[in-house]
Design a protein around this motif. Structure first.
Motif, PDB file in Angstrom:
ATOM      1  N   ASN A  80       0.197   4.631   0.806  1.00 52.95           N
ATOM      2  CA  ASN A  80       1.676   3.092   0.810  1.00 52.95           C
ATOM      3  C   ASN A  80       1.733   3.095   1.778  1.00 52.95           C
ATOM      4  O   ASN A  80       2.078   2.024   1.929  1.00 52.95           O
ATOM      5  CB  ASN A  80       3.012   4.869   0.691  1.00 52.95           C
ATOM      6  N   ARG A  81       1.344   3.925   3.058  1.00 53.83           N
ATOM      7  CA  ARG A  81       1.579   3.562   4.062  1.00 53.83           C
ATOM      8  C   ARG A  81       0.584   2.179   4.508  1.00 53.83           C
ATOM      9  O   ARG A  81       0.236   1.248   5.000  1.00 53.83           O
ATOM     10  CB  ARG A  81       0.864   4.408   5.076  1.00 53.83           C
ATOM     11  N   LEU A  82      -0.726   2.519   3.544  1.00 52.39           N
ATOM     12  CA  LEU A  82      -2.285   1.034   4.141  1.00 52.39           C
ATOM     13  C   LEU A  82      -1.684   0.397   2.759  1.00 52.39           C
ATOM     14  O   LEU A  82      -1.662  -0.870   3.617  1.00 52.39           O
ATOM     15  CB  LEU A  82      -3.583   1.756   3.180  1.00 52.39           C
ATOM     16  N   LEU A  83      -1.303   0.911   1.909  1.00 53.21           N
ATOM     17  CA  LEU A  83      -0.122  -1.327   1.359  1.00 53.21           C
ATOM     18  C   LEU A  83       0.863  -1.829   2.298  1.00 53.21           C
ATOM     19  O   LEU A  83       0.981  -2.775   2.188  1.00 53.21           O
ATOM     20  CB  LEU A  83       0.653  -0.797  -0.028  1.00 53.21           C
ATOM     21  N   TRP A  84       1.766  -1.230   3.040  1.00 51.09           N
ATOM     22  CA  TRP A  84       1.882  -1.349   4.228  1.00 51.09           C
ATOM     23  C   TRP A  84       1.846  -2.698   4.785  1.00 51.09           C
ATOM     24  O   TRP A  84       2.267  -4.132   5.032  1.00 51.09           O
ATOM     25  CB  TRP A  84       2.938  -0.738   4.515  1.00 51.09           C
ATOM     26  N   PHE A  85       0.505  -2.475   5.365  1.00 54.05           N
ATOM     27  CA  PHE A  85       0.177  -2.708   6.985  1.00 54.05           C
ATOM     28  C   PHE A  85      -1.040  -3.955   6.321  1.00 54.05           C
ATOM     29  O   PHE A  85      -0.811  -4.975   6.974  1.00 54.05           O
ATOM     30  CB  PHE A  85      -0.627  -1.847   7.483  1.00 54.05           C
ATOM     31  N   LEU A  86      -1.907  -3.764   4.934  1.00 57.04           N
ATOM     32  CA  LEU A  86      -2.357  -4.830   4.035  1.00 57.04           C
ATOM     33  C   LEU A  86      -1.078  -5.760   4.299  1.00 57.04           C
ATOM     34  O   LEU A  86      -1.858  -6.989   3.946  1.00 57.04           O
ATOM     35  CB  LEU A  86      -2.559  -4.113   2.679  1.00 57.04           C
TER      36      LEU A  86
ATOM     37  N   LEU B 283      -3.519  -8.960  -0.090  1.00 59.79           N
ATOM     38  CA  LEU B 283      -3.907  -8.305   0.540  1.00 59.79           C
ATOM     39  C   LEU B 283      -3.716  -6.864  -0.733  1.00 59.79           C
ATOM     40  O   LEU B 283      -1.917  -7.058  -0.585  1.00 59.79           O
ATOM     41  CB  LEU B 283      -4.283  -7.464   0.992  1.00 59.79           C
ATOM     42  N   GLY B 284      -3.853  -6.110  -1.474  1.00 60.21           N
ATOM     43  CA  GLY B 284      -3.082  -5.243  -2.401  1.00 60.21           C
ATOM     44  C   GLY B 284      -4.498  -3.784  -2.476  1.00 60.21           C
ATOM     45  O   GLY B 284      -5.309  -4.684  -2.461  1.00 60.21           O
ATOM     46  N   MET B 285      -3.734  -3.157  -3.677  1.00 63.14           N
ATOM     47  CA  MET B 285      -4.234  -2.448  -4.408  1.00 63.14           C
ATOM     48  C   MET B 285      -3.887  -1.814  -5.417  1.00 63.14           C
ATOM     49  O   MET B 285      -2.913  -1.670  -5.935  1.00 63.14           O
ATOM     50  CB  MET B 285      -4.238  -1.234  -3.173  1.00 63.14           C
TER      51      MET B 285
ATOM     52  N   LYS C  99      -8.315   6.078  -6.330  1.00 58.07           N
ATOM     53  CA  LYS C  99      -9.506   6.122  -7.147  1.00 58.07           C
ATOM     54  C   LYS C  99     -10.461   6.249  -7.147  1.00 58.07           C
ATOM     55  O   LYS C  99     -11.671   6.033  -7.849  1.00 58.07           O
ATOM     56  CB  LYS C  99      -8.893   6.981  -7.956  1.00 58.07           C
ATOM     57  N   ARG C 100     -10.789   4.906  -6.889  1.00 59.00           N
ATOM     58  CA  ARG C 100     -12.090   3.909  -6.966  1.00 59.00           C
ATOM     59  C   ARG C 100     -12.953   2.832  -5.845  1.00 59.00           C
ATOM     60  O   ARG C 100     -11.781   3.110  -5.490  1.00 59.00           O
ATOM     61  CB  ARG C 100     -11.304   2.754  -8.609  1.00 59.00           C
ATOM     62  N   ILE C 101     -13.894   3.623  -5.964  1.00 59.13           N
ATOM     63  CA  ILE C 101     -15.086   3.299  -4.463  1.00 59.13           C
ATOM     64  C   ILE C 101     -14.992   2.066  -4.595  1.00 59.13           C
ATOM     65  O   ILE C 101     -14.266   1.008  -3.340  1.00 59.13           O
ATOM     66  CB  ILE C 101     -15.912   4.141  -4.435  1.00 59.13           C
ATOM     67  N   ARG C 102     -14.920   1.222  -5.504  1.00 58.46           N
ATOM     68  CA  ARG C 102     -14.800   0.004  -5.673  1.00 58.46           C
ATOM     69  C   ARG C 102     -14.134  -0.475  -4.391  1.00 58.46           C
ATOM     70  O   ARG C 102     -13.973  -1.955  -4.101  1.00 58.46           O
ATOM     71  CB  ARG C 102     -15.475  -0.459  -6.877  1.00 58.46           C
ATOM     72  N   VAL C 103     -13.177  -0.501  -5.416  1.00 62.12           N
ATOM     73  CA  VAL C 103     -11.506  -0.715  -4.477  1.00 62.12           C
ATOM     74  C   VAL C 103     -11.484  -0.797  -2.961  1.00 62.12           C
ATOM     75  O   VAL C 103     -10.992  -1.706  -2.124  1.00 62.12           O
ATOM     76  CB  VAL C 103     -10.415  -0.180  -5.117  1.00 62.12           C
ATOM     77  N   PHE C 104     -11.897   0.374  -2.346  1.00 62.23           N
ATOM     78  CA  PHE C 104     -11.810   0.660  -0.925  1.00 62.23           C
ATOM     79  C   PHE C 104     -12.770  -0.021  -0.211  1.00 62.23           C
ATOM     80  O   PHE C 104     -12.572  -0.308   0.545  1.00 62.23           O
ATOM     81  CB  PHE C 104     -12.664   1.882  -1.119  1.00 62.23           C
TER      82      PHE C 104
END
Length: 242
Positions: A68-74, A81-83, A89-94
């Protein structure tokens, strides 16, 4: 401890309302008054299951907070940008987020990079703990994982929260403890039952998930559910008698 054993001490307390110190005092007074109460005990593999299960739960909560914190900064860096859902749980997203972050500089991008690194490492730790739990739960209760619909996490919850099945005098006593014993309700000449809101809610939730899985996959619970529906019960009523 059942609430009826604490009722007298709570009603005579000097404080009003509910608090942790008051609960601790009432439990202690009830334990002194009832010396023959069964005692919970977590030893050996069962205690390891409890520790690892709790640790995994805390890591899952940490993963959610970090994502959730990562989404805020993205969003601050680029609103586009988003997730995606379950993206933690998905490496390709990272990998995609890491590539996008490489185009940005500054403090916000640095913090986002740190959070992304945590998001990458936490799922691995969580998966490792689940693998360890799979081995451990077979030692104190080898038959749990053989029950259709009972996975590693449900089995670990049952073992950890039961804290020694031998302390219960009967199946009915255990059902009362975990909140799965239905409460009878008399209406006119028909006897009905309602959902028990008491008991250990963690075990009750684990048993509920096992029942839902059995219904969905056509295991033993599916036959009971279908039979109850055929007798005119609503879709929720069979769940109340777990």
């Amino acid at each position: 401890m059942h609430t009826r054993l604490k009722a007298g001490a709570r009603s005579s307390a000097r404080e009003r309302g509910k608090s942790d110190p008051l609960d601790a005092q009432t439990v202690a007074q009830a334990a002194l008054r009832e010396p023959d109460l069964p005692r919970a005990a977590l030893e050996g593999p069962a205690r390891e299951v409890k520790l690892l299960s709790d640790h995994r739960s805390q890591l899952v909560q940490q993963r959610t907070k970090t994502a959730n914190r990562l989404l805020w900064f993205l969003h601050e860096l680029d609103p586009e940008l988003g997730m995606p859902a379950r993206g933690t749980k998905r490496i390709r997203v990272f990998d995609a987020i890491e590539l996008a972050l490489s185009e940005h500089t500054g403090t916000v991008a640095d913090i986002a990079g740190d959070l992304l690194a945590d998001c990458c490492s936490l799922p691995r730790h969580i998966d490792d703990l689940q693998k360890r739990l799979r081995t451990l739960v077979r030692r104190p209760a080898p038959g749990l994982l053989d029950i259709p619909g009972c996975g590693v996490l449900s089995a670990a919850t049952v073992i950890a929260e039961t804290a020694g099945a031998s302390r219960f005098t009967s199946k009915a006593a255990y059902a009362r403890f975990n909140g799965t014993a239905p409460i009878p309700v008399w209406s006119s000449n028909e006897v009905k039952v309602r959902l028990n809101r008491g008991g250990n809610r963690r075990i009750a939730h684990a048993l509920h998930m096992i029942a839902i899985t059995q219904i969905g996959r056509g295991y033993a619970g599916a036959g009971y559910y279908a039979e109850r529906i055929a007798r005119g019960k609503t879709s929720n009523e069979p769940h109340r008698v777990r």
